[in-house]
Enzyme design. Structure first.
Site, mmCIF file in Angstrom:
data_model
loop_
_atom_site.group_PDB
_atom_site.id
_atom_site.type_symbol
_atom_site.label_atom_id
_atom_site.label_comp_id
_atom_site.label_asym_id
_atom_site.label_seq_id
_atom_site.Cartn_x
_atom_site.Cartn_y
_atom_site.Cartn_z
ATOM 1 N N ARG A 60 -13.290 -9.606 0.834
ATOM 2 C CA ARG A 60 -11.748 -8.978 0.588
ATOM 3 C C ARG A 60 -11.012 -9.381 -0.477
ATOM 4 O O ARG A 60 -10.163 -8.605 -1.069
ATOM 5 C CB ARG A 60 -10.923 -9.790 1.955
ATOM 6 C CG ARG A 60 -9.619 -9.718 1.935
ATOM 7 C CD ARG A 60 -8.680 -9.995 3.045
ATOM 8 N NE ARG A 60 -9.396 -11.430 3.236
ATOM 9 C CZ ARG A 60 -9.242 -12.637 2.914
ATOM 10 N NH1 ARG A 60 -8.193 -12.754 1.676
ATOM 11 N NH2 ARG A 60 -9.729 -13.573 3.454
ATOM 12 N N TYR A 113 10.584 7.334 -3.280
ATOM 13 C CA TYR A 113 9.905 7.650 -2.322
ATOM 14 C C TYR A 113 10.113 7.108 -1.142
ATOM 15 O O TYR A 113 10.718 5.903 -0.786
ATOM 16 C CB TYR A 113 8.357 6.970 -2.744
ATOM 17 C CG TYR A 113 7.198 7.544 -1.631
ATOM 18 C CD1 TYR A 113 6.896 8.595 -1.017
ATOM 19 C CD2 TYR A 113 6.425 5.964 -1.305
ATOM 20 C CE1 TYR A 113 5.673 8.700 -0.360
ATOM 21 C CE2 TYR A 113 5.269 6.399 -0.494
ATOM 22 C CZ TYR A 113 4.955 7.633 0.072
ATOM 23 O OH TYR A 113 3.965 7.723 1.030
ATOM 24 N N ASP A 185 6.542 3.298 -10.016
ATOM 25 C CA ASP A 185 5.572 4.052 -9.377
ATOM 26 C C ASP A 185 5.500 5.377 -10.478
ATOM 27 O O ASP A 185 6.354 6.133 -10.860
ATOM 28 C CB ASP A 185 6.421 4.796 -8.303
ATOM 29 C CG ASP A 185 5.426 5.495 -7.529
ATOM 30 O OD1 ASP A 185 4.665 6.124 -7.848
ATOM 31 O OD2 ASP A 185 5.528 5.563 -5.897
ATOM 32 N N LYS A 210 -3.757 10.305 -4.417
ATOM 33 C CA LYS A 210 -3.147 11.501 -4.896
ATOM 34 C C LYS A 210 -4.020 12.161 -5.912
ATOM 35 O O LYS A 210 -5.353 12.394 -5.701
ATOM 36 C CB LYS A 210 -1.922 11.441 -5.149
ATOM 37 C CG LYS A 210 -0.930 11.340 -3.969
ATOM 38 C CD LYS A 210 0.577 11.225 -3.984
ATOM 39 C CE LYS A 210 1.111 11.120 -2.638
ATOM 40 N NZ LYS A 210 0.852 9.992 -1.796
#
Length: 394
Positions: A60, A113, A185, A210
């Site tokens: 992890r 967003y 962002d 994206k």
């Protein structure tokens, strides 16, 4: 890469984050599916406990797969190091949490967003963090909004619905002077087309789902950090259990290799579509920062080196049934809540429903488009037929 600082972006995309000599000459880093990491001695085990963020001690926390991906993206964007998350929203939530505590004040762009707003309003506020939304075009005027307890100033430029280009250097300068951390962002521009660390940003956040992945088949987030910001982000990610799956990171690293050539095509097609739409009688305006005449074009030209495939067009007022006739019959443009993949998308969006610091004024519906990799003439033909259906339904 030994000489990464001297390499151009397209070269970094091909070479950063890989070491064939360490992997039997194999070009792509292997995918490590790992949870448990074994240590040969007690001394090695205890060393990993003393420095858990630098030594791989549990799947992890990191693996050679995550390190290769993070190294490559940080090199391309010009950051110190990066931290991977399971999605863009996970990266946003982790970065915001890393620099906020009860009693803090966060300045959040009103063009953010939607899920970013929901995390702020529904989660951070529950833990005593005050969220204040500001006009994305405030520029250096942000100084008047900064308080002694402002811990974060958050930007998204351009905004992914309404495409305002923020004056990142001016806002960052004011925030840094007050001791606030600057988060951006940077998904629209990608690590290629905007260099946040040259403009005062501390953490650059990406929905790597994206353009970095580029094929609509993986969920992935990234936080690329300055040297000062990296420890807090990495520690928070580890404490939250934030991590990405190895196969998704592999797809992200593979997508990164071709992102340069894909983005050039996305940009070329989006500008052609934007110009065509701007000439349509059904369209009142097109929102694309790379087009001369756009409200954000001057800042885009000053600070950016390219544009991606996402933009919007405001239609004249039409009945919902006419808009549905257009959108329901599209063959090449799919309706979906993402962007950045090889496929073209079209989506009605409603920025006015979530704005609080500014008012969104529009005559008719706002339609967001993502220009994929299809032939531009075919895409124009699909839109043209769509407008014919819209007009027939009036």
């Amino acid at each position: 890469m030994k000489n990464a600082r001297d390499a151009k972006p397209d070269t970094l995309l091909s070479h950063a984050g890989r070491n064939p000599q360490a992997n039997f000459g194999i070009i792509n880093p292997p995918v490590y599916h790992a949870s448990t990491v074994l240590f040969p001695t007690l001394e090695a085990l205890e060393a990993s406990d003393r420095n858990p963020f630098e030594i791989i001690n549990y799947g992890r926390v990191g693996t050679p797969t995550s390190h290769a991906f993070e190294e490559a993206v940080a090199a391309v964007e010009g950051g110190y190091r990066a931290v991977t998350a399971a999605s863009g929203l996970a990266a946003i939530a982790t970065a915001l949490s890393a620099f906020t505590k009860a009693g803090d004040h966060v300045l959040m762009t009103d063009s953010a967003y939607g899920p970013t707003r929901r995390f702020c309003n529904d989660v951070l506020t529950r833990y005593g963090v005050e969220i204040e939304y500001y006009d994305p075009l405030v520029g250096s005027g942000i100084t008047a909004l900064i308080r002694p307890n402002t811990s974060v100033v958050y930007l998204e430029s351009p905004g992914s619905l309404t495409f305002e280009v923020q004056d990142v250097p001016a806002i960052a300068k004011a925030a840094k002077a007050a001791g606030a951390t600057v988060l951006l962002d940077n998904t629209w521009a990608t690590p290629l087309y905007f260099k946040p660390f040259e403009h005062g940003v501390d953490v650059s956040i990406h929905a790597a789902t994206k353009y970095i992945v580029g094929h609509a088949d993986a969920m992935l987030g990234l936080m690329v950090c300055s040297e000062e910001a990296w420890p807090a982000v990495k520690k928070t990610a580890v404490r939250f259990g934030t991590c990405a799956g190895p196969d998704d990171m592999y797809l992200g690293l593979r997508g990164l290799r071709t992102m340069g050539v894909r983005l050039k095509r996305h940009q070329e097609t989006s500008l052609a579509l934007a110009d065509w739409l701007a000439a349509r009688p059904e369209v009142t305006r097109v929102l694309h920062p790379a087009r001369p005449g756009d409200a954000g074009h001057a800042l885009w030209k000053r600070d950016f080196t390219g544009a991606s495939g996402l933009f919007a067009a405001e239609f004249k007022a039409v009945p919902k049934a006419a808009l549905a006739a257009m959108l329901d019959g599209m063959e090449l443009f799919g309706m979906g809540y993402s962007w950045g993949g090889f496929e073209s998308l079209i989506l009605p969006v409603h920025p006015g429903a979530i704005r609080t610091a500014t008012t969104w004024k529009a005559e008719g519906p706002l339609i967001r488009l993502h220009a994929g990799l299809e032939d531009v003439d075919d895409l124009i033909r699909d839109l043209d037929r769509g407008f014919a259906r819209l007009n027939a339904a009036l």
